[in-house]
Design an enzyme around this catalytic site. Structure first.
Site, mmCIF file in Angstrom:
data_model
loop_
_atom_site.group_PDB
_atom_site.id
_atom_site.type_symbol
_atom_site.label_atom_id
_atom_site.label_comp_id
_atom_site.label_asym_id
_atom_site.label_seq_id
_atom_site.Cartn_x
_atom_site.Cartn_y
_atom_site.Cartn_z
ATOM 1 N N GLU A 1 1.171 -1.161 0.141
ATOM 2 C CA GLU A 1 -0.188 -0.094 -0.264
ATOM 3 C C GLU A 1 1.012 1.049 -0.317
ATOM 4 O O GLU A 1 1.705 0.985 -0.630
ATOM 5 C CB GLU A 1 -0.626 -0.211 1.282
ATOM 6 C CG GLU A 1 -2.156 -0.493 1.066
ATOM 7 C CD GLU A 1 -3.289 0.300 0.124
ATOM 8 O OE1 GLU A 1 -2.409 1.369 -0.384
ATOM 9 O OE2 GLU A 1 -4.709 -0.062 0.093
ATOM 10 N N ARG B 1 -6.227 0.699 12.900
ATOM 11 C CA ARG B 1 -5.331 0.893 12.529
ATOM 12 C C ARG B 1 -5.834 2.096 11.585
ATOM 13 O O ARG B 1 -6.731 2.199 11.050
ATOM 14 C CB ARG B 1 -4.754 -0.264 11.950
ATOM 15 C CG ARG B 1 -5.458 -0.917 10.597
ATOM 16 C CD ARG B 1 -4.870 -1.965 9.574
ATOM 17 N NE ARG B 1 -5.570 -2.804 8.760
ATOM 18 C CZ ARG B 1 -5.345 -2.275 7.690
ATOM 19 N NH1 ARG B 1 -4.547 -1.083 7.118
ATOM 20 N NH2 ARG B 1 -5.668 -2.565 6.291
ATOM 21 N N ASP C 1 -10.344 1.033 -4.465
ATOM 22 C CA ASP C 1 -9.082 1.124 -3.524
ATOM 23 C C ASP C 1 -8.437 2.564 -3.249
ATOM 24 O O ASP C 1 -9.195 3.530 -3.566
ATOM 25 C CB ASP C 1 -8.199 -0.472 -3.696
ATOM 26 C CG ASP C 1 -7.281 -0.531 -1.786
ATOM 27 O OD1 ASP C 1 -6.610 0.464 -1.798
ATOM 28 O OD2 ASP C 1 -6.705 -1.991 -2.068
#
Length: 289
Positions: free
Chosen positions: A16, A99, A196
């Site tokens: 990522e 998170r 995404d």
């Protein structure tokens, strides 16, 4: 556009946050689940990695020569020379199992990022900004998986992604970091993968990686699909713009949710890919600490 090629078969579980750092002339990215920070130097093919003490959602360059890393518990100053992490602030202390996920820096040096439930079990994700030591919770959220944000070239529009709902939103933002009313920007059709990480190029067109869709899509500012890059692996997570003229696209990918048989069939899953761009990107601003 050229077919993407694998430039680092890093086998990331959840690659990522790719970002081209001008001062290094290098591409930085993370593997959230393996708790790794990676640096790729295209000039000589150099590769270097650092261990993170927690899951790390992003690493972005700061104005003091270091980086800001989004660890699971909050923001930290990361010094690659020492491999050290120094906490700047805690985030989401009231929510267990949360998170930090994706992040970006706007033209003024303000850091924006999202948080999410690590098990992806509920719509508890939030968005925050951080500027010169001040953390601000933004009035958008309620997403299971937050991705983005990303900004228009002038910094006046913010794009943020509700991955599970297959929708990208946008909102006006003023120079003080205050948001206007959000509106839907693009909704991805069922069966085409999930949107995404988003990115914006120098023309203000929005790129979105497709997790499970084996591609990256490019949309005009009006929300029209105008381009697509196909990948040989299913889970594409985010596109960054790099190289000396920012005309190389770099894409992180993931092995998350793939079976051993699927990985054996697609061994480049989790790799860092590169491809040529017709329209360059913009430089990443520095986080103003």
């Amino acid at each position: 556009m050229d077919q993407p090629i694998c430039v680092w078969p890093v086998a990331a579980t959840l690659g990522e946050g790719p970002v081209w750092v001008e001062r290094d002339q290098a591409l930085w990215f993370v593997d959230i689940k393996q708790q790794k920070i990676h640096r790729y130097d295209p000039a000589d093919g150099g590769r270097r990695s650092w261990d993170s003490p927690e899951q790390v959602g992003f690493v972005l360059p700061a104005d003091d020569g270091a980086f800001v890393a989004g660890l699971q518990s909050g923001l930290h100053r990361f010094d690659p020379a020492e491999g050290s992490f120094e906490r700047l602030c805690r985030v989401d202390e009231d929510l267990r199992g949360h998170r930090l996920n994706d992040g970006v820096v706007d033209p003024s040096g303000r850091l924006w990022f999202g948080t999410m439930d690590d098990d992806e079990s509920g719509p508890t994700g939030r968005y925050y900004s951080y500027f010169r030591g001040e953390l601000v919770r933004q009035p958008i959220g309620g997403f299971t998986v937050t991705n983005g944000p990303a900004f228009s070239p002038d910094g006046r529009l913010i794009y943020f992604t509700d991955t599970h709902a297959d929708r990208i939103w946008r909102a006006p933002v003023d120079r003080d970091g205050k948001l206007g009313e959000p509106e839907p920007f693009v909704e991805i059709g069922a069966g085409n993968g999930h949107p995404d990480g988003p990115s914006v190029d120098s023309q203000g067109f929005v790129w979105t990686a497709q997790f499970g869709g084996a591609r990256a899509l490019r949309y005009s500012p009006d929300g029209e699909l105008v381009g697509m890059v196909a990948f040989s692996v299913p889970n594409v997570t985010k596109v960054a713009f790099g190289g000396a003229d920012r005309s190389t696209g770099y894409a992180t990918t993931a092995r998350l949710f793939m079976s051993d048989e699927q990985v054996a069939d697609r061994p480049q899953a989790g790799a860092l890919f590169a491809f040529a761009l017709e329209v360059p990107g913009l430089p990443c601003p520095l986080v103003s600490l």
